[in-house]
Design a protein around this motif. Structure first.
Motif, PDB file in Angstrom:
ATOM      1  N   GLY A  62     -10.832   4.485 -16.775  1.00  0.00           N
ATOM      2  CA  GLY A  62     -10.538   3.448 -15.810  1.00  0.00           C
ATOM      3  C   GLY A  62      -9.224   2.826 -16.244  1.00  0.00           C
ATOM      4  N   TYR A  63      -8.459   2.294 -15.315  1.00  0.00           N
ATOM      5  CA  TYR A  63      -7.194   1.669 -15.707  1.00  0.00           C
ATOM      6  C   TYR A  63      -6.897   0.486 -14.811  1.00  0.00           C
ATOM      7  CZ  TYR A  63      -5.640   4.869 -12.040  1.00  0.00           C
ATOM      8  OH  TYR A  63      -5.525   5.571 -10.868  1.00  0.00           O
ATOM      9  N   CYS A  64      -6.127  -0.419 -15.384  1.00  0.00           N
ATOM     10  CA  CYS A  64      -5.774  -1.646 -14.687  1.00  0.00           C
ATOM     11  C   CYS A  64      -4.342  -2.012 -15.063  1.00  0.00           C
ATOM     12  CB  CYS A  64      -6.734  -2.766 -15.093  1.00  0.00           C
ATOM     13  SG  CYS A  64      -6.553  -4.288 -14.146  1.00  0.00           S
ATOM     14  N   PHE A  65      -3.591  -2.487 -14.095  1.00  0.00           N
ATOM     15  CA  PHE A  65      -2.212  -2.920 -14.327  1.00  0.00           C
ATOM     16  C   PHE A  65      -2.217  -4.412 -14.630  1.00  0.00           C
ATOM     17  CE2 PHE A  65      -2.207   0.648 -11.369  1.00  0.00           C
ATOM     18  CZ  PHE A  65      -1.523   1.563 -12.148  1.00  0.00           C
ATOM     19  N   VAL A  66      -1.611  -4.780 -15.745  1.00  0.00           N
ATOM     20  CA  VAL A  66      -1.545  -6.181 -16.171  1.00  0.00           C
ATOM     21  C   VAL A  66      -0.070  -6.544 -16.218  1.00  0.00           C
ATOM     22  CG1 VAL A  66      -2.155  -7.825 -17.977  1.00  0.00           C
ATOM     23  CG2 VAL A  66      -3.652  -5.870 -17.528  1.00  0.00           C
ATOM     24  N   SER A  67       0.339  -7.382 -15.274  1.00  0.00           N
ATOM     25  CA  SER A  67       1.757  -7.674 -15.127  1.00  0.00           C
ATOM     26  C   SER A  67       1.998  -9.168 -14.930  1.00  0.00           C
ATOM     27  CB  SER A  67       2.309  -6.909 -13.915  1.00  0.00           C
ATOM     28  OG  SER A  67       3.654  -7.246 -13.680  1.00  0.00           O
ATOM     29  N   ASN A  68       3.126  -9.636 -15.425  1.00  0.00           N
ATOM     30  CA  ASN A  68       3.539 -11.017 -15.176  1.00  0.00           C
ATOM     31  C   ASN A  68       4.233 -11.150 -13.819  1.00  0.00           C
ATOM     32  OD1 ASN A  68       2.481 -11.926 -17.560  1.00  0.00           O
ATOM     33  ND2 ASN A  68       4.422 -12.041 -18.640  1.00  0.00           N
ATOM     34  N   ASN A  69       4.449 -10.025 -13.152  1.00  0.00           N
ATOM     35  CA  ASN A  69       5.075 -10.061 -11.840  1.00  0.00           C
ATOM     36  C   ASN A  69       4.128 -10.640 -10.794  1.00  0.00           C
ATOM     37  OD1 ASN A  69       7.823  -9.051 -11.727  1.00  0.00           O
ATOM     38  ND2 ASN A  69       6.969  -7.169 -12.589  1.00  0.00           N
ATOM     39  N   LYS A  70       4.700 -10.896  -9.624  1.00  0.00           N
ATOM     40  CA  LYS A  70       3.941 -11.467  -8.517  1.00  0.00           C
ATOM     41  C   LYS A  70       3.162 -10.386  -7.773  1.00  0.00           C
ATOM     42  CE  LYS A  70       7.346 -15.101  -7.930  1.00  0.00           C
ATOM     43  NZ  LYS A  70       8.511 -15.509  -7.175  1.00  0.00           N
ATOM     44  N   LYS A  71       2.244 -10.860  -6.945  1.00  0.00           N
ATOM     45  CA  LYS A  71       1.367  -9.997  -6.156  1.00  0.00           C
ATOM     46  C   LYS A  71       2.142  -8.962  -5.343  1.00  0.00           C
ATOM     47  CE  LYS A  71      -2.289 -10.435  -2.696  1.00  0.00           C
ATOM     48  NZ  LYS A  71      -3.121 -11.389  -1.928  1.00  0.00           N
ATOM     49  N   ASP A  72       3.266  -9.368  -4.732  1.00  0.00           N
ATOM     50  CA  ASP A  72       4.011  -8.443  -3.870  1.00  0.00           C
ATOM     51  C   ASP A  72       4.665  -7.303  -4.639  1.00  0.00           C
ATOM     52  OD1 ASP A  72       5.978 -10.075  -5.009  1.00  0.00           O
ATOM     53  OD2 ASP A  72       7.116 -10.297  -3.152  1.00  0.00           O
ATOM     54  N   ARG A  73       4.782  -7.405  -5.951  1.00  0.00           N
ATOM     55  CA  ARG A  73       5.274  -6.298  -6.784  1.00  0.00           C
ATOM     56  C   ARG A  73       4.113  -5.437  -7.282  1.00  0.00           C
ATOM     57  NH1 ARG A  73       6.977  -1.887  -8.426  1.00  0.00           N
ATOM     58  NH2 ARG A  73       7.603  -1.618 -10.575  1.00  0.00           N
ATOM     59  N   VAL A  74       3.066  -6.086  -7.740  1.00  0.00           N
ATOM     60  CA  VAL A  74       1.993  -5.393  -8.448  1.00  0.00           C
ATOM     61  C   VAL A  74       1.005  -4.691  -7.505  1.00  0.00           C
ATOM     62  CG1 VAL A  74       0.140  -5.671 -10.148  1.00  0.00           C
ATOM     63  CG2 VAL A  74       2.243  -7.022 -10.358  1.00  0.00           C
ATOM     64  N   GLU A  75       0.582  -5.348  -6.457  1.00  0.00           N
ATOM     65  CA  GLU A  75      -0.425  -4.755  -5.572  1.00  0.00           C
ATOM     66  C   GLU A  75       0.021  -3.447  -4.912  1.00  0.00           C
ATOM     67  OE1 GLU A  75      -2.290  -7.466  -2.827  1.00  0.00           O
ATOM     68  OE2 GLU A  75      -3.861  -7.868  -4.295  1.00  0.00           O
ATOM     69  N   PRO A  76       1.256  -3.360  -4.392  1.00  0.00           N
ATOM     70  CA  PRO A  76       1.668  -2.071  -3.808  1.00  0.00           C
ATOM     71  C   PRO A  76       1.645  -0.924  -4.828  1.00  0.00           C
ATOM     72  CG  PRO A  76       3.151  -3.798  -3.085  1.00  0.00           C
ATOM     73  CD  PRO A  76       2.261  -4.392  -4.148  1.00  0.00           C
ATOM     74  N   PHE A  77       2.056  -1.201  -6.070  1.00  0.00           N
ATOM     75  CA  PHE A  77       2.026  -0.183  -7.122  1.00  0.00           C
ATOM     76  C   PHE A  77       0.578   0.242  -7.369  1.00  0.00           C
ATOM     77  CE2 PHE A  77       2.219   1.776 -11.236  1.00  0.00           C
ATOM     78  CZ  PHE A  77       3.454   2.386 -11.263  1.00  0.00           C
ATOM     79  N   CYS A  78      -0.298  -0.727  -7.420  1.00  0.00           N
ATOM     80  CA  CYS A  78      -1.721  -0.465  -7.641  1.00  0.00           C
ATOM     81  C   CYS A  78      -2.294   0.379  -6.507  1.00  0.00           C
ATOM     82  CB  CYS A  78      -2.457  -1.793  -7.757  1.00  0.00           C
ATOM     83  SG  CYS A  78      -4.204  -1.640  -8.129  1.00  0.00           S
ATOM     84  N   GLU A  79      -1.946   0.044  -5.280  1.00  0.00           N
ATOM     85  CA  GLU A  79      -2.451   0.785  -4.119  1.00  0.00           C
ATOM     86  C   GLU A  79      -1.978   2.238  -4.122  1.00  0.00           C
ATOM     87  OE1 GLU A  79      -1.270  -1.595  -0.771  1.00  0.00           O
ATOM     88  OE2 GLU A  79      -2.653  -3.201  -1.321  1.00  0.00           O
ATOM     89  N   GLU A  80      -0.761   2.467  -4.614  1.00  0.00           N
ATOM     90  CA  GLU A  80      -0.217   3.831  -4.657  1.00  0.00           C
ATOM     91  C   GLU A  80      -0.870   4.695  -5.734  1.00  0.00           C
ATOM     92  OE1 GLU A  80       4.209   4.345  -3.956  1.00  0.00           O
ATOM     93  OE2 GLU A  80       4.100   2.243  -4.572  1.00  0.00           O
ATOM     94  N   THR A  81      -1.400   4.058  -6.762  1.00  0.00           N
ATOM     95  CA  THR A  81      -1.901   4.804  -7.916  1.00  0.00           C
ATOM     96  C   THR A  81      -3.392   4.627  -8.166  1.00  0.00           C
ATOM     97  OG1 THR A  81      -1.250   2.970  -9.332  1.00  0.00           O
ATOM     98  CG2 THR A  81       0.314   4.787  -9.128  1.00  0.00           C
ATOM     99  N   GLY A  82      -4.044   3.750  -7.408  1.00  0.00           N
ATOM    100  CA  GLY A  82      -5.462   3.481  -7.625  1.00  0.00           C
ATOM    101  C   GLY A  82      -5.634   2.462  -8.735  1.00  0.00           C
ATOM    102  N   GLY A  83      -6.825   2.299  -9.181  1.00  0.00           N
ATOM    103  CA  GLY A  83      -7.088   1.344 -10.243  1.00  0.00           C
ATOM    104  C   GLY A  83      -7.158  -0.079  -9.717  1.00  0.00           C
TER     105      GLY A  83
END
Length: 169
Positions: A62-83
């Motif tokens: 399982g994997y999760c992205f942990v970022s100091n960036n804002k939602k508009d940066r992190v969520e699209p990346f997450c949607e493209e890669t799952g997790g």
């Protein structure tokens, strides 16, 4: 003196990590920084990143992205890669790492973190009690506050590598 910033491993790239070996050691969750760890700063998920996450799913991670960036940066990346993701994580505070482990249903003992910055990524992972891997930044173009921290990181990495050579890890 600098040991709180020392990673458990230091590698050239996220894409060189032996994930099969980590799985065999009992790790089941991986927390990732995004920018300059997986892709250049601000870039969308590329084919190499997408292939990595398909492979990790196949292995059983399982994997999760942990970022100091804002939602508009992190969520699209997450949607493209799952997790899953934790944006505005407040690294180096351990809270974002802990939230990510809750989302994954993992614990400290079977979760690891991968990032490219010592003073946010690695320090925070150490404070959260995680095994952590520092990777070299993918691309030299970075925000000014990160460029300034890189000079201090070089000092810490000098002592880290010196200690490793002396066998005092």
């Amino acid at each position: 003196m600098f040991k709180c910033f020392y990673p458990d491993q230091y590698l050239d790239s996220t894409y060189q990590i032996n994930f099969e070996q980590l799985y065999a050691k009992g790790f089941r969750g991986i927390l990732f920084d995004i920018d300059n760890t997986l892709v250049p700063h601000g870039a969308p998920a590329d084919e190499r990143a997408k292939a990595l996450f398909a492979r990790l799913k196949e292995l059983g991670f399982g994997y999760c992205f942990v970022s100091n960036n804002k939602k508009d940066r992190v969520e699209p990346f997450c949607e493209e890669t799952g997790g899953c993701c934790v944006y505005k994580a407040g690294k180096p505070s351990p809270k974002g790492y802990q939230k990510a482990m809750e989302l994954l249903g993992t614990e400290r003992k079977n979760t690891l973190f991968i990032g490219d910055q010592l003073f946010t990524d690695i320090y925070g992972a150490k404070k959260a009690g995680l095994f952590c891997i520092l990777v070299k930044p993918i691309h030299p173009k970075e925000e000014i506050q990160i460029v300034l921290k890189r000079y201090l990181e070089k000092i810490v990495l000098f002592f880290y590598q010196k200690q490793k050579k002396e066998g005092n890890s």
